[in-house]
Design a protein around this motif. Structure first.
Motif, mmCIF file in Angstrom:
data_model
loop_
_atom_site.group_PDB
_atom_site.id
_atom_site.type_symbol
_atom_site.label_atom_id
_atom_site.label_comp_id
_atom_site.label_asym_id
_atom_site.label_seq_id
_atom_site.Cartn_x
_atom_site.Cartn_y
_atom_site.Cartn_z
ATOM 1 N N LEU A 116 -2.446 22.322 32.706
ATOM 2 C CA LEU A 116 -1.899 24.224 32.170
ATOM 3 C C LEU A 116 -2.198 24.227 30.824
ATOM 4 O O LEU A 116 -3.394 24.711 30.480
ATOM 5 N N TRP A 117 -2.394 23.321 30.174
ATOM 6 C CA TRP A 117 -3.218 23.045 28.565
ATOM 7 C C TRP A 117 -4.728 23.543 28.916
ATOM 8 O O TRP A 117 -5.312 23.818 27.947
ATOM 9 N N PHE A 143 -0.942 17.741 43.323
ATOM 10 C CA PHE A 143 -2.519 17.257 43.895
ATOM 11 C C PHE A 143 -2.909 18.469 43.918
ATOM 12 O O PHE A 143 -3.901 18.393 43.976
ATOM 13 N N ALA A 144 -2.122 19.471 44.777
ATOM 14 C CA ALA A 144 -2.967 20.607 45.502
ATOM 15 C C ALA A 144 -4.092 21.096 44.449
ATOM 16 O O ALA A 144 -5.498 21.579 44.231
ATOM 17 N N LEU A 145 -3.251 21.584 43.053
ATOM 18 C CA LEU A 145 -4.504 22.133 42.475
ATOM 19 C C LEU A 145 -5.255 21.387 42.020
ATOM 20 O O LEU A 145 -6.319 22.055 41.357
ATOM 21 N N LEU A 146 -5.627 19.789 41.823
ATOM 22 C CA LEU A 146 -6.110 18.966 40.965
ATOM 23 C C LEU A 146 -7.180 19.793 41.986
ATOM 24 O O LEU A 146 -9.089 19.366 41.656
ATOM 25 N N ILE A 147 -6.940 19.288 44.000
ATOM 26 C CA ILE A 147 -7.867 19.286 44.373
ATOM 27 C C ILE A 147 -9.107 20.692 44.175
ATOM 28 O O ILE A 147 -10.069 21.348 44.852
ATOM 29 N N LEU A 148 -8.026 21.853 44.502
ATOM 30 C CA LEU A 148 -8.472 23.247 43.968
ATOM 31 C C LEU A 148 -9.195 23.055 42.842
ATOM 32 O O LEU A 148 -10.376 24.015 43.584
ATOM 33 N N VAL A 149 -8.929 22.552 41.362
ATOM 34 C CA VAL A 149 -10.046 22.863 40.944
ATOM 35 C C VAL A 149 -10.766 21.765 41.410
ATOM 36 O O VAL A 149 -12.334 22.530 40.394
#
Lengths: 337, 434
Positions: free
Chosen positions: B374-375, B13-19
């Motif tokens: 990742l994809w 979720f942190a990665l999604l928010i980073l995006v």
């Protein structure tokens, strides 16, 4: 008017010759699959992409030769580039074996793990090919197009219908015969070949009699790389080169190998022709053949086509299922070289 | 769920928010929707592979059938086409079914031998030609009705949410037929067979224009119930006021709202499927499935009907895949049979399950999120990486241009690498089976 000769010519031109060429290509591909199965005992899903990779190297080498002005016209330059492709593919395949499969051999992993690892290899090969040459269609065939053109044939025979034989089809057949003969000579007559058959027959017994398994594996990968590159190049010369089509060849090739009996090289060749002849004849529109064979008034209105060409997968699939249901070991008995 | 697993999810979720911050919120919400769909697909594959050890690589086919379901349930019916040949097509298909049932009956009832082979062949050949005689004219009549606009039968005009269920049922029905034929094959034969079936399903979708327009695609599939259209939101004054309160312009706000609503819907479906999967896995049924997976002979000796159970689990897993496929097509709003590709719709889902941890539902969900992320994100990351790596080269150097143009293909390489690394070093996946 009933005209058997012309009907035969049409049939040969549109069914027999293309199916013979396609069958040889499939047979060479299926041989690779069946050899891996016989020695390493897993279904190699990366085989289609290995073919794509090998062909790509051949194409790159061909372009380079074309630029350098090397030519063996009227034969296509790709034949000259073939050894380079085989060498590079063999190195890459051996590296994959080192990096991926050897570990699973050592821990004696279940065959399904090997298959999954081969999925990973498939992804990487596919990615590499797209990365280097791109996903688009490439043409690399040069030299003469035909051995006999339809017009020459009509001239020679005086028949109404023509029969064309493409150079690529001729080359495919001759190469396939040479490759298969060499392969069988190797497997049946040389010491190394015999030790490989022994290994495939009974691994433990072979190990006991002092056969080095890693050497067997090494040689089989080199053979498979050569078969894959040759099959891929012939297919590319005959039709066209597009990485994704090579991936899709996986199904007919597996069908060929299974129909013939997985692990049985003779079976793979027979299977290749069974698949190609059924595929071509089921999807061919027989209208013109029938028109020659029946009296005028009976001539068919439709195309007399059993299935549209897009369903060719269905053909290999149905044959595969029928064989698996009724004769699970394949036409020839599978499991050993 | 222990702390480690929760933190794995938090990382995603942190990665999604980073995006959201680095790229855009629109991309982040889109990613989230597809992550949720991927998680459902991964659960479907996990049911087949993780619970029962069925190596079925026909995933793409069931996902596509789910897509077909949205078309045949939710598109408005084309009355002229129905009048032209709808009934005749149905009759032809029923006839084909009857021929096949007849063939199996002949095979079962008659004694093996030349007579049976002869009768069977005659029945099939005659059946095929009668079927074609019924089918072909009906199809050309349907496809002749306004070919540029419709040229197909259309759907039933039912709500899209219904079509998700229909997607599951359709996939389950087809899976039952396929399973009847091909289950019981040895593991890698089953893989080849299902790979072929998936290709055939796609070939049918591409060629049977009367069904869902084939490669001409069906666009404008209606949206599921609470999701509005951006245009209508932008016209509503209440919405514009609402957007302004958050300091957003109405165009962005409407697009976010639509995507968030989709995500909420998908999340609800995911939670239901996950809850049911968990219940099934921990029930006696789930234990039995795992027992069959781990040792077929022992389970058979204990009186378990292995083939029947395999069929059951195959059908259930395929139904989940069908639901996910229907969700995906209704998110896209269009059905494009040409875009189904086994690398993306079969093997990628498998990577999700293996990376997440086969046999563990939470693992599959995590794998679905991570691998989908990742994809999508490998492409921009790869482009950036290649840009940095090749920066010493002149801007118009061929290698630099070639590498930058090929960055899109990094994803396949990366997926293969991830799969191989996980198989080798974490064979049980990120969240191993208990």
């Amino acid at each position: 008017m009933v005209d058997i000769l012309n009907a035969l010519v049409v049939l040969a031109n549109f069914v027999l010759v293309p199916a013979l060429a396609y069958g040889s290509q499939l047979a060479l591909g299926a041989l690779g699959i069946t050899l891996i199965y016989g020695i390493l005992r897993f279904s190699n899903f990366a085989h289609g992409d290995t073919m794509a990779f090998g062909t790509m190297i051949v194409i790159l080498a061909t372009w380079w030769m074309q630029k350098a002005g090397v030519s063996i016209a009227p034969l296509p330059t790709a034949l000259l580039a073939l050894p380079i492709g085989i060498a590079v593919t063999a190195i890459v395949v051996l590296l994959t074996d080192r990096a991926v499969y050897r570990f699973y051999r050592k821990v004696k992993a279940a065959p399904i793990i090997f298959v999954m690892a081969s999925l990973g290899v498939m992804f990487i090969m596919n990615g590499l090919v797209r990365f280097i040459i791109g996903p688009k269609e490439q043409t690399f065939a040069d030299g003469a197009r035909f051995i006999i053109t339809a017009r020459d044939f009509k001239h020679m025979t005086g028949l109404h219908e023509g029969m064309a034989i493409k150079l690529s089809q001729g080359i495919t057949l001759i190469t396939a015969v040479i490759v298969v003969a060499a392969l069988f000579w190797f497997l049946n007559r040389t010491r190394t070949g015999k030790s490989m058959r022994a290994f495939s027959d009974n691994e433990d017994l072979a190990l006991l009699s002092g056969i080095n398994p890693e050497r067997v594996v090494l040689i089989i990968w080199i053979i498979v790389a050569a078969l894959a590159t040759i099959a891929g190049t012939l297919y590319g010369l005959d039709k066209s080169y597009k990485p994704f089509t090579y991936f899709q060849l996986l199904l007919p090739m597996f069908a060929a190998a299974i129909v013939g009996g997985l692990g049985n090289p003779l079976g793979a060749i027979a299977g290749g022709f069974v698949i190609s002849f059924s595929e071509v004849s089921v999807t061919y529109a027989f209208k013109r053949v029938v028109t020659y064979l029946v009296p005028d008034s009976w001539a068919p209105d439709g195309l007399v086509q059993l299935l549209s060409t897009d369903y060719k997968f269905a053909v290999s699939f149905s044959i595969l299922i029928l064989v698996l249901l009724f004769r699970p070991t394949g036409i020839f008995k599978g499991q050993s070289l | 769920m222990n702390l480690r697993n929760i933190s794995l999810f938090l990382v995603i979720f942190a990665l999604l928010i980073l995006v959201g911050f680095v790229q855009s919120w629109s991309v982040a919400f889109q990613l989230l929707s597809f992550c949720l769909i991927s998680a459902v697909m991964a659960l479907g594959v996990n049911i087949q592979w993780g619970y029962a050890g069925l190596f079925s690589v026909g995933t793409m086919g069931f996902v596509a059938l789910g897509g077909l379901a949205t078309v045949i349930t939710s598109m408005p019916p084309v009355k002229e086409a129905w009048a032209a040949g709808g009934v005749r097509v149905l009759v032809a298909l029923l006839f084909a079914g009857a021929v096949i049932v007849g063939a199996t009956q002949i095979y079962k009832r008659m004694k093996p031998g030349r007579n049976r082979a002869l009768v069977l062949t005659l029945e099939l050949i005659a059946g095929f030609f009668i079927y074609r005689a019924l089918f072909d004219p009906a199809v050309s009549a349907i496809e002749a009705v306004n070919p540029a606009g419709t040229g197909y039968l259309g759907g039933l005009g039912l709500p899209v949410l219904v079509s998700w269920l229909v997607g599951g049922l359709l996939a389950a029905g087809v899976a039952w037929v396929i399973g009847k034929v091909s289950l019981g094959l040895r593991s890698d034969y089953l893989a080849i067979a299902t790979l072929g079936i998936a290709e055939i399903i796609i070939a049918v979708l591409k060629n049977e224009d009367w069904l869902a327009r084939g490669v001409k695609n069906v666009n404008g599939i209606p949206r599921p119930w609470p999701v509005p259209y951006e245009i209508s939101l932008q016209k509503s004054t209440a919405f514009i006021d609402f957007a302004q309160r958050f300091g957003l312009n109405p165009v962005d706000a409407s697009s976010y709202t639509v995507k968030v609503l989709y995500s909420v819907l998908f999340a609800i479906v995911l939670m239901i499927v996950l809850w049911m999967s968990q219940k099934a896995l921990t029930s006696p049924w789930g234990r039995m499935m795992r027992a069959i997976r781990d040792n077929e002979e022992a389970a058979e000796a204990m009186g378990k009907d292995v083939t029947h159970r395999h069929l059951q689990v195959f059908v259930i897993g395929s139904a989940v895949l069908g639901i996910a496929g229907a969700m995906m097509t209704s998110l896209d709003g269009l059905m494009t049979p040409g875009t189904y590709n086994p690398l993306r719709f079969t093997f990628l889902i498998w990577v999700m399950v293996i990376v997440g941890g086969s046999g563990n539902n939470w693992g599959s969900v995590l794998g679905g999120f991570l691998i989908w992320f990742l994809w999508i994100e490998v492409e921009p990351i790869g482009r950036w990486l290649l840009d940095v790596l090749t920066s010493p080269m002149p801007n118009d150097y061929w290698l630099r241009i070639h590498l930058l143009n090929s960055a899109a293909h990094m994803r396949l390489l990366t997926m293969g690498l991830i799969l191989l690394l996980v198989l080798r070093f974490w064979p049980k996946g990120l969240i191993p089976e208990k």
